[in-house]
Scaffold this active site. Sequence first.
Site, PDB file in Angstrom:
ATOM      1  CE  LYS A 110      -3.747   1.879   2.640  1.00 27.74           C
ATOM      2  NZ  LYS A 110      -4.773   1.447   3.948  1.00 27.74           N
TER       3      LYS A 110
ATOM      4  CB  SER B  65      -7.960   3.330   3.032  1.00 25.44           C
ATOM      5  OG  SER B  65      -7.111   2.805   4.066  1.00 25.44           O
TER       6      SER B  65
ATOM      7  CB  SER C 242      -8.209   0.268   5.747  1.00 23.71           C
ATOM      8  OG  SER C 242      -8.959   1.333   5.852  1.00 23.71           O
TER       9      SER C 242
END
Lengths: 470, 72
Positions: free
Chosen positions: A82, A157, A181
Amino acid sequence: MNSTEICYLSARPLGQLIQRKEVSPVEVIAAHLSRIESLEPKLNSFITLLPDQAMAAARQAEKEIREGRYRGPLHGIPLGLKDLYYTEGIRTTSGSKIFDAFVPNFDSTVAAKLKEAGALLIGKLNMHPLAYGPTGENGEYGDMHNPWNPALIAGGSSGGCGSAAASGECTLTMGSDTGGSIRIPSALCGLVGFKPTYGRLSRNGLTPLAWSQDHVGPIVRTVEDCALVMNAVAGYDPSDPTSINLPVPDYTRSLTGEIRGVRVGVPKEYFDVLIDSEVKESVLKAIDRLGELGAVISEVSWPMYRYCTAISSAIQMGEATAYHSHLIRTHGSGIYPPVRLRLEAGFFVSASDYVQAQRARSLFYRESLDLLKKVDLLAGPTVPVTAFEIGRTRVNVGNKTAGAIGLLTQYTRPFNLNGFPAITVPCGFSDAGLPIGLQLAGRPLEEETVLRTADAYERSTDWHHRRPPV
Amino acid sequence: MEDPFMAETFWLSKEAFLKIAEVSGLDTTDRHMEELYSFVQQMLPGLKDVEELDLTGMEPFMPPLSAKGGSK
């Protein structure tokens, strides 16, 4: 073995092929780069792709293995991070154009550990801007798309992790989780997502959202891959002031397939809130399956569950706005508008609101510990709905509608508040062919019980073998 | 449970909102202030659910396992 088969192998069998020199890391990276090239126009999983670097690292891995310097089960395995994990010499945007040119001068602890284990970084993954949103929408680098239906959200996310792992663009991905997330995109994309106990994995070198609720963890395709990643990255890190200084077990040894006698509690409050009927049915069937495997299922009560959103929102808003306060004042108009709104709203959370929420959190923590004296695990849905259309802020559930943010996080936030380990595993599909996730959560530092139970369930089903149509 | 992101209760006057925005360093002439005001009005009342809890004897939360040498 063709390149698509290579891309859908989980880390364990792929690593065994690499160790036996039946497949080369160069071949593995080439297969993934080819798949990424063909899928990215539909999925947009990556912010920064690193083809040259990944191929050079693959050649190095190939050389090391040929010379007898095999590092372990992650050696030669493709990895996506990420884009809030600091990576030395590689830009790290946190999903915001404001940081489009930011290049860290050190690796986050987790990135460094995975590099040491021999994993090959193939790119930095797309995310909801600043990790502040559960849908995986990004008006700056483009929305992430769900491989099961690209018109739908991947979840957030860590949405790029979800779309990349589900589509075979990456074998291993690493996300972060402040309100769900890791687990939300995992559930919506048909993956395994694991949020270990707060402090088990170092947060050093990750862009914070809310320090006291931020967690680090893998988004992968099997529970065994979770355990392999945990073995590589768990442990004390003096650079993280909340890191736990206790020995780390070999998590793969917990995957015995045996869960007889494990006490699984199902909070009745989980079904007092909005939940899609297909999700509910799949989750209850999955819990029945745990019973068939020997777990002892019981209904439990978790009265403070209904306060979790209020408590965690006050804390998250206070901390996120504090961390980004300079950015808000100096670059406010450059922040993705829905995120800007949430960040600026944090200025209206008073110090008293924040402290009261932290006091309520203490009460919630105590109640959670008491509950987990009666049972070993809590089981329920990960997300109350399946993936929905990109751009929707309200979601239909039966004959009602609810705000997308509150709905997506209603089952995940409690475990950010108490910091307990929680995993999601695929437990079914809707009639529309969309994945559904089962969430299992355990006592602090009892990751092994969580992984063992999730693995036993996974072994008894074939949901994780299904592939998206993309 | 009421969705805190869509609560309907209005509790903050426009004047107070602008004052807090100003002291927080926000540009109160920005066109999106109306949107922020509406968002704050909708969201913050949900946070007040915490006031229903009896927090007697409760201190703010500290991660219990994170101290160096922390034990289970």
